[in-house]
Design a protein around this motif. Structure first.
Motif, PDB file in Angstrom:
ATOM      1  N   ALA A   1      30.984  45.108 -16.740  1.00  0.00           N
ATOM      2  CA  ALA A   1      30.448  44.789 -15.488  1.00  0.00           C
ATOM      3  C   ALA A   1      28.978  45.076 -15.699  1.00  0.00           C
ATOM      4  N   GLN A   2      28.175  44.339 -14.676  1.00  0.00           N
ATOM      5  CA  GLN A   2      26.756  43.764 -14.967  1.00  0.00           C
ATOM      6  C   GLN A   2      26.182  44.511 -13.568  1.00  0.00           C
ATOM      7  N   GLU A   3      25.544  45.622 -13.979  1.00  0.00           N
ATOM      8  CA  GLU A   3      24.989  46.228 -12.488  1.00  0.00           C
ATOM      9  C   GLU A   3      23.356  45.506 -12.413  1.00  0.00           C
ATOM     10  N   VAL A   4      23.518  45.273 -11.312  1.00  0.00           N
ATOM     11  CA  VAL A   4      22.160  44.629 -10.528  1.00  0.00           C
ATOM     12  C   VAL A   4      21.536  45.460  -9.597  1.00  0.00           C
ATOM     13  N   THR A   5      20.099  45.885  -9.864  1.00  0.00           N
ATOM     14  CA  THR A   5      19.511  46.670  -8.971  1.00  0.00           C
ATOM     15  C   THR A   5      18.909  46.083  -8.047  1.00  0.00           C
ATOM     16  N   VAL A   6      19.124  46.365  -6.713  1.00  0.00           N
ATOM     17  CA  VAL A   6      18.420  45.780  -5.541  1.00  0.00           C
ATOM     18  C   VAL A   6      17.599  46.776  -4.945  1.00  0.00           C
ATOM     19  N   TYR A   7      16.283  46.469  -5.057  1.00  0.00           N
ATOM     20  CA  TYR A   7      15.207  47.270  -4.473  1.00  0.00           C
ATOM     21  C   TYR A   7      14.953  46.960  -2.990  1.00  0.00           C
ATOM     22  N   THR A   8      14.326  48.127  -2.410  1.00  0.00           N
ATOM     23  CA  THR A   8      13.932  47.953  -1.081  1.00  0.00           C
ATOM     24  C   THR A   8      12.650  49.039  -0.954  1.00  0.00           C
ATOM     25  N   SER A   9      11.823  48.444  -0.141  1.00  0.00           N
ATOM     26  CA  SER A   9      10.449  49.179   0.163  1.00  0.00           C
ATOM     27  C   SER A   9      10.642  49.810   1.580  1.00  0.00           C
ATOM     28  N   ALA A  10      11.788  49.776   2.346  1.00  0.00           N
ATOM     29  CA  ALA A  10      11.914  50.327   3.537  1.00  0.00           C
ATOM     30  C   ALA A  10      12.457  51.846   3.129  1.00  0.00           C
ATOM     31  N   SER A  11      11.643  52.803   3.866  1.00  0.00           N
ATOM     32  CA  SER A  11      11.994  54.213   4.043  1.00  0.00           C
ATOM     33  C   SER A  11      12.158  54.879   5.301  1.00  0.00           C
ATOM     34  N   PHE A  12      12.593  54.054   6.240  1.00  0.00           N
ATOM     35  CA  PHE A  12      12.812  54.626   7.561  1.00  0.00           C
ATOM     36  C   PHE A  12      14.109  54.401   8.122  1.00  0.00           C
ATOM     37  N   ALA A  13      14.511  55.056   9.252  1.00  0.00           N
ATOM     38  CA  ALA A  13      15.798  54.762   9.772  1.00  0.00           C
ATOM     39  C   ALA A  13      15.668  53.514  10.809  1.00  0.00           C
ATOM     40  N   PRO A  14      16.786  52.791  10.957  1.00  0.00           N
ATOM     41  CA  PRO A  14      18.092  52.962  10.476  1.00  0.00           C
ATOM     42  C   PRO A  14      18.336  52.487   9.018  1.00  0.00           C
ATOM     43  N   LEU A  15      17.333  51.743   8.442  1.00  0.00           N
ATOM     44  CA  LEU A  15      17.719  50.972   7.330  1.00  0.00           C
ATOM     45  C   LEU A  15      18.013  52.282   6.256  1.00  0.00           C
ATOM     46  N   MET A  16      17.068  53.140   6.303  1.00  0.00           N
ATOM     47  CA  MET A  16      17.385  54.309   4.948  1.00  0.00           C
ATOM     48  C   MET A  16      17.128  55.452   5.792  1.00  0.00           C
ATOM     49  N   LEU A  17      18.284  56.528   5.875  1.00  0.00           N
ATOM     50  CA  LEU A  17      18.033  57.837   6.292  1.00  0.00           C
ATOM     51  C   LEU A  17      17.929  58.747   5.309  1.00  0.00           C
ATOM     52  N   ALA A  18      17.403  59.910   5.584  1.00  0.00           N
ATOM     53  CA  ALA A  18      16.968  61.010   4.698  1.00  0.00           C
ATOM     54  C   ALA A  18      18.238  61.511   3.971  1.00  0.00           C
ATOM     55  N   ASP A  19      19.450  61.207   4.519  1.00  0.00           N
ATOM     56  CA  ASP A  19      20.626  62.067   3.676  1.00  0.00           C
ATOM     57  C   ASP A  19      20.931  61.106   2.802  1.00  0.00           C
TER      58      ASP A  19
END
Length: 245
Positions: A21-39
């Motif tokens: 398997a080849q793991e690919v990192t997917v980066y995001t600069s988003a830190s807000f809901a609903p894209l990224m939640l605190a949990d």
């Protein structure tokens, strides 16, 4: 002959299944809901899970947060070691889509102006905008409304995130905030602020979220891009999206 074909088929299957398997990192600069939640949940983590469930060749995908400025530097100097989710060509001076590989849009949004319901700020009343403090996110470019912001004569106040700007608005330290509409509506609903905040969608072209990849990641990108192209028409994905609306 039939036995030979069957044996070759089994061998090919075994070789394919044993490929590392080849793991690919997917980066995001988003830190807000609903894209990224605190949990740890959110639309982006769900999309990464969705891609992994599709068994795209030997690739697996892992989401990782990286601050926007650092992410942009690594893209520009060619040291990024993965793909980036939720970007627009306009943010990276790549409207022609030559510098990087770009997927079709898998989601769209619009910018909104949010103010206190008790002291609403309207983009249709230019006289009331001059001198008003407007929260924007540090380092962000707002295609389609930057010129309007400049001509409005509002006073920009840069904050670390949309959520922090909304908190400053609620504390009376800002007159209004420019924010992604989806984020503002989720924030208002999740925190019971629908009656306290006033939202106006700004007249501009929609912001389109895409997957960006450097050319060095073409093999993984070519697996992901066809899936993202069909995402809007996939009932399974739309059921996931509906949980954040």
């Amino acid at each position: 002959m039939k036995n030979l074909v069957a044996a070759l088929t089994v061998l090919c299957t075994l070789l394919a299944s044993s490929a590392p398997a080849q793991e690919v990192t997917v980066y995001t600069s988003a830190s807000f809901a609903p894209l990224m939640l605190a949990d740890g949940r959110g639309m982006y983590p769900d999309l990464i899970d969705y891609l992994n469930e599709r068994k795209l060749g030997t690739f697996t995908f892992r989401l990782r947060y990286m601050p926007r400025k650092r992410l942009q530097v690594k893209l520009e100097d060619g040291s990024i070691d993965g793909m980036v989710i939720g970007m627009m060509p306009e943010w990276f001076d790549d409207v022609a889509q030559k510098k990087y590989l770009w997927s079709a849009p898998f989601a769209s949004d619009r910018y909104a102006l949010v103010s206190l319901a008790a002291k609403p700020v309207s983009p249709d009343a230019p006289a009331g905008l001059a001198g008003a403090s407007v929260g924007v996110t540090l380092g962000y470019h707002y295609p389609g409304i930057d010129a309007w912001l400049d001509s409005s004569r509002m006073l920009r106040s840069e904050g670390p995130s949309d959520e922090k700007n909304l908190e400053k608005l609620l504390l009376g330290r800002l007159d209004c905030v420019v924010v992604a509409e989806s984020m503002a509506r989720y924030y208002m609903r999740a925190r019971g602020m629908t009656a306290r905040l006033h939202l106006v969608t700004l007249a501009s072209a929609p912001t389109e979220r895409r997957m960006l990849a450097p050319h060095s990641q073409r093999a993984a990108f070519d697996k992901v891009a066809p899936v993202l192209k069909k995402l809007k028409n996939d009932p399974a994905w739309q059921r996931i999206v509906a949980t954040y609306q």
